[in-house]
Design a protein around this motif. Structure first.
Motif, PDB file in Angstrom:
ATOM      1  N   ASN A   8       0.818  -1.214   0.000  1.00  0.00           N
ATOM      2  CA  ASN A   8       0.000   0.000   0.000  1.00  0.00           C
ATOM      3  C   ASN A   8       0.851   1.262   0.000  1.00  0.00           C
ATOM      4  O   ASN A   8       0.507   2.251  -0.652  1.00  0.00           O
ATOM      5  CB  ASN A   8      -0.963   0.001   1.185  1.00  0.00           C
ATOM      6  N   ASP A  95      -0.141 -10.249   4.857  1.00  0.00           N
ATOM      7  CA  ASP A  95       0.704  -9.538   5.815  1.00  0.00           C
ATOM      8  C   ASP A  95       1.796 -10.454   6.373  1.00  0.00           C
ATOM      9  O   ASP A  95       2.887  -9.986   6.706  1.00  0.00           O
ATOM     10  CB  ASP A  95      -0.142  -8.953   6.938  1.00  0.00           C
ATOM     11  N   THR A 112       4.518   0.767   7.049  1.00  0.00           N
ATOM     12  CA  THR A 112       3.156   0.462   6.643  1.00  0.00           C
ATOM     13  C   THR A 112       2.187   1.466   7.252  1.00  0.00           C
ATOM     14  O   THR A 112       2.468   2.040   8.297  1.00  0.00           O
ATOM     15  CB  THR A 112       2.755  -0.972   7.093  1.00  0.00           C
ATOM     16  N   GLY A 113       1.061   1.627   6.593  1.00  0.00           N
ATOM     17  CA  GLY A 113      -0.028   2.397   7.160  1.00  0.00           C
ATOM     18  C   GLY A 113      -1.128   1.490   7.693  1.00  0.00           C
ATOM     19  O   GLY A 113      -2.124   1.962   8.219  1.00  0.00           O
ATOM     20  N   ASP A 114      -0.934   0.186   7.571  1.00  0.00           N
ATOM     21  CA  ASP A 114      -1.912  -0.813   7.996  1.00  0.00           C
ATOM     22  C   ASP A 114      -2.022  -0.830   9.519  1.00  0.00           C
ATOM     23  O   ASP A 114      -1.064  -1.179  10.211  1.00  0.00           O
ATOM     24  CB  ASP A 114      -1.485  -2.183   7.468  1.00  0.00           C
ATOM     25  N   LYS A 115      -3.184  -0.464  10.028  1.00  0.00           N
ATOM     26  CA  LYS A 115      -3.379  -0.354  11.484  1.00  0.00           C
ATOM     27  C   LYS A 115      -3.159  -1.681  12.196  1.00  0.00           C
ATOM     28  O   LYS A 115      -2.628  -1.708  13.311  1.00  0.00           O
ATOM     29  CB  LYS A 115      -4.772   0.194  11.791  1.00  0.00           C
ATOM     30  N   GLU A 116      -3.563  -2.775  11.575  1.00  0.00           N
ATOM     31  CA  GLU A 116      -3.377  -4.084  12.204  1.00  0.00           C
ATOM     32  C   GLU A 116      -1.902  -4.449  12.302  1.00  0.00           C
ATOM     33  O   GLU A 116      -1.450  -4.974  13.314  1.00  0.00           O
ATOM     34  CB  GLU A 116      -4.167  -5.154  11.461  1.00  0.00           C
ATOM     35  N   LEU A 118       0.580  -2.247  12.335  1.00  0.00           N
ATOM     36  CA  LEU A 118       1.192  -1.298  13.268  1.00  0.00           C
ATOM     37  C   LEU A 118       0.959  -1.692  14.725  1.00  0.00           C
ATOM     38  O   LEU A 118       1.799  -1.433  15.582  1.00  0.00           O
ATOM     39  CB  LEU A 118       0.660   0.116  13.011  1.00  0.00           C
ATOM     40  N   ALA A 119      -0.169  -2.338  14.991  1.00  0.00           N
ATOM     41  CA  ALA A 119      -0.509  -2.741  16.364  1.00  0.00           C
ATOM     42  C   ALA A 119      -0.011  -4.146  16.711  1.00  0.00           C
ATOM     43  O   ALA A 119      -0.146  -4.584  17.853  1.00  0.00           O
ATOM     44  CB  ALA A 119      -2.023  -2.678  16.555  1.00  0.00           C
ATOM     45  N   HIS A 130       4.882   3.619  10.967  1.00  0.00           N
ATOM     46  CA  HIS A 130       4.093   4.383  10.004  1.00  0.00           C
ATOM     47  C   HIS A 130       5.037   5.200   9.110  1.00  0.00           C
ATOM     48  O   HIS A 130       6.123   5.585   9.542  1.00  0.00           O
ATOM     49  CB  HIS A 130       3.149   5.314  10.785  1.00  0.00           C
TER      50      HIS A 130
END
Length: 145
Positions: A8, A95, A112-116, A118-119, A130
């Motif tokens: 992404n 992922d 990545t900008g993927d919230k999952e 990142l967490a 990010h």
């Protein structure tokens, strides 16, 4: 510093490469300019290629520009081969391939900008950050820090 970009970030950066200054664009340009060592896999490149082949991107940004910018990114990258070592660490199998790229490529960072992602609490040595945070690291590195 060795860094993996998820598809992404690559797609957003390539689509607006020539006109934008969003964090993904700046991160992708920094890779092309050699400001860090980009590590990718055919799996990430394939996912980015698929996304960029959609009519949305070609109609808005020009197919030849997208192809040219994609080639710049591919040339800047060291492409590693995956062997499906990671399973069920992330919530999506795609992922897991991104995580494996960072592991095999001995990356310092996965951007990545993927919230999952990142967490994600993971056991690997690389940090998942990010694009904004990565840009701050690059600025610090350029300033001698």
């Amino acid at each position: 510093m060795k860094t993996v970009l998820d598809a992404n970030v690559i797609v957003s950066g390539i689509a607006r490469y020539d006109e934008g200054d969003s964090p993904p664009v700046l991160v992708v340009r920094a890779a092309v300019d050699g400001k860090y060592r980009l590590v990718l896999s055919e799996e990430i490149l394939g996912e980015a290629t698929f996304a960029l082949s959609k009519r949305y991107y070609g109609a808005r940004f020009g197919e030849s520009d997208i192809a040219e910018n994609f080639l710049k990114v591919r040339r800047a990258a060291r492409v590693v081969k995956l062997s499906s070592r990671i399973h069920d660490v992330a919530t999506h199998w795609q992922d897991d391939r991104v995580l494996e790229t960072a592991l095999v490529g001995r990356a310092d960072y996965l951007v990545t900008g993927d919230k999952e992602l990142l967490a994600l609490d993971h056991p690997f040595a690389f940090r998942i950050i990010h694009p904004n945070a990565f840009l701050l690291l690059l600025e610090g590195d350029e300033g001698g820090g």
